[in-house]
Design an enzyme around this catalytic site. Structure first.
Site, PDB file in Angstrom:
ATOM      1  N   ASP A 229       0.749  -1.139   0.205  1.00 19.69           N
ATOM      2  CA  ASP A 229      -0.109   0.381  -0.067  1.00 19.69           C
ATOM      3  C   ASP A 229       0.837   1.080  -0.201  1.00 19.69           C
ATOM      4  OD1 ASP A 229      -2.430   1.639   0.177  1.00 19.69           O
ATOM      5  OD2 ASP A 229      -1.260   2.095   2.739  1.00 19.69           O
ATOM      6  N   LYS A 233       1.430   3.865  -2.906  1.00 16.33           N
ATOM      7  CA  LYS A 233       1.608   5.744  -2.643  1.00 16.33           C
ATOM      8  C   LYS A 233       2.753   6.347  -3.738  1.00 16.33           C
ATOM      9  CE  LYS A 233      -1.663   4.897   1.038  1.00 16.33           C
ATOM     10  NZ  LYS A 233      -2.241   4.575   2.426  1.00 16.33           N
TER      11      LYS A 233
END
Length: 372
Positions: A229, A233
């Site tokens: 994750d 980003k």
């Protein structure tokens, strides 16, 4: 205030199709339907994984009726049909917007087609912007060709102004030197609780288990602990920096990422089984915490985009107990520092809740207001 004035004075209308009506999608619909009349926004389509509604002039739904209306629809979702229906609405003075609140690869793969046909795309879905470079370049090319915009503020930091801040820094000619931050609300909570600068403390497995019980982690905690994750980003942010746009050909998989999933647990499909076996590895994490504490430091899972060095990494780092990553964080907050030439020795800092349906939907809504 500017957006409120823009809404009141705009002569445009906005035909909006929402795909994904779960927690974030439902909150976005609530916020959208709360705009006072006369509103330039017309909700023309709602789609879940099971059903869809469409009317070119706007659906006759309210905040209290849309769920039942959608559930009782006999029409199955069809992305290609939606593409045709929305493209037919594109005309001067009328903006058409696809709001994708899913985490679907299938929807993300169609962004270039929607954009090419003049449909704006707004989304918190990280997939399209953090996968292979070829898809991202198709999105850019389609947007340039038609003039339709893609806006993805909520892909990093939910409602926090992280992407918009980076865009403004680049657009105004500042030189971004480094971006570093705690980008995962899950990792933020885990290490805020686990590593406080003291040698001892709660076990790593107990903190992860509590985080799961509170809903901070995915049902399978490995999906957070593997660092993917954060890597996604970092990929999204790096592609807004001209010198790094092509640095990650395979997207997040090209990011140097430290997984905190013990090798022995990598093949476990069950989240419950993962939690049951995680205590076997507490000693390893205890040792790292003790080493950091003896150095007067804490452990934080951080993401770094070092523009000067060309390094993009997600890793478990040690920070002094006086560092903002040690002192300013609470709960599941995100904190991001922009080191630039203009800001010099004191970086620009953005901090706050980086997860949650209400703030994520706010980030999506803020992007919609940018089109007004």
């Amino acid at each position: 205030m500017t957006s409120i004035l823009n809404i009141a004075s705009t002569t445009k209308t906005f035909r909006i199709a929402v795909v994904g009506v779960g927690l974030v999608g439902g909150e976005f619909i609530k916020q959208l339907l709360a705009f006072p009349a006369p509103s330039p926004f017309r909700l023309v389509s709602l789609s879940s994984s099971k059903a869809t509604l469409f009317h070119p002039d706007g659906l006759s739904v309210s905040a209290s009726t849309w769920k039942n209306e959608l559930a009782s629809s006999g029409r199955k979702p069809d992305l290609q049909a939606l593409l045709r229906e929305l493209s037919a609405l594109v005309k001067p003075g009328q903006e058409v917007v696809l709001v994708d609140n899913t985490s679907s690869n299938d929807v993300a793969a169609l962004y270039p087609q929607f954009l090419k046909l003049g449909v704006n795309v707004i989304t918190p879905n990280k997939k399209a912007f953090s996968s292979e470079l070829s898809l991202y370049e198709q999105i850019l090319a389609a947007s340039l060709e038609s003039g339709a915009r893609f806006l993805n503020e909520a892909t990093v930091g939910a409602g926090l102004p992280i992407i918009s801040t980076l865009k403004d820094l680049v657009a105004t000619g500042d030189k971004v030197l480094k971006i570093e931050g705690v980008f995962s609300g899950t990792m933020s909570y885990i290490f805020n609780e686990f590593s406080t600068g003291k040698v001892g403390g709660p076990s790593f497995s107990s903190v992860v288990s509590i985080a799961r019980d509170k809903g901070y982690t995915e049902p399978h905690p490995a999906d957070d602990l593997n660092g993917a994750d954060v890597a996604r980003k970092l990929t999204i942010l790096s592609r807004f920096i001209p010198s790094l746009r092509s640095a990650l050909p395979n997207g997040y998989q090209s990011v140097s990422t430290k997984s905190l999933v013990p090798a022995e647990l990598e093949g476990i499909d069950s989240g419950d089984e993962f939690i049951r076996r995680l205590p076997d590895f507490d000693a390893h994490f205890d040792t790292m915490r003790a080493e950091a504490a003896r150095e007067g430091k804490v452990l934080r899972f951080a993401g770094v985009v070092d523009v000067q060095a060309g390094v993009i990494k997600a890793d478990l780092e040690k920070y002094p107990v006086t560092h903002p990553f040690a002192t300013a964080l609470g709960g599941s907050d995100n904190i991001i520092m922009f080191h630039t030439e203009r800001y010099g020795a004191r970086p620009l800092v953005v901090q706050g809740a980086g997860a949650g349906a209400a703030v994520t939907a706010m980030g999506v809504m803020s992007d919609l207001l940018k089109l007004v």
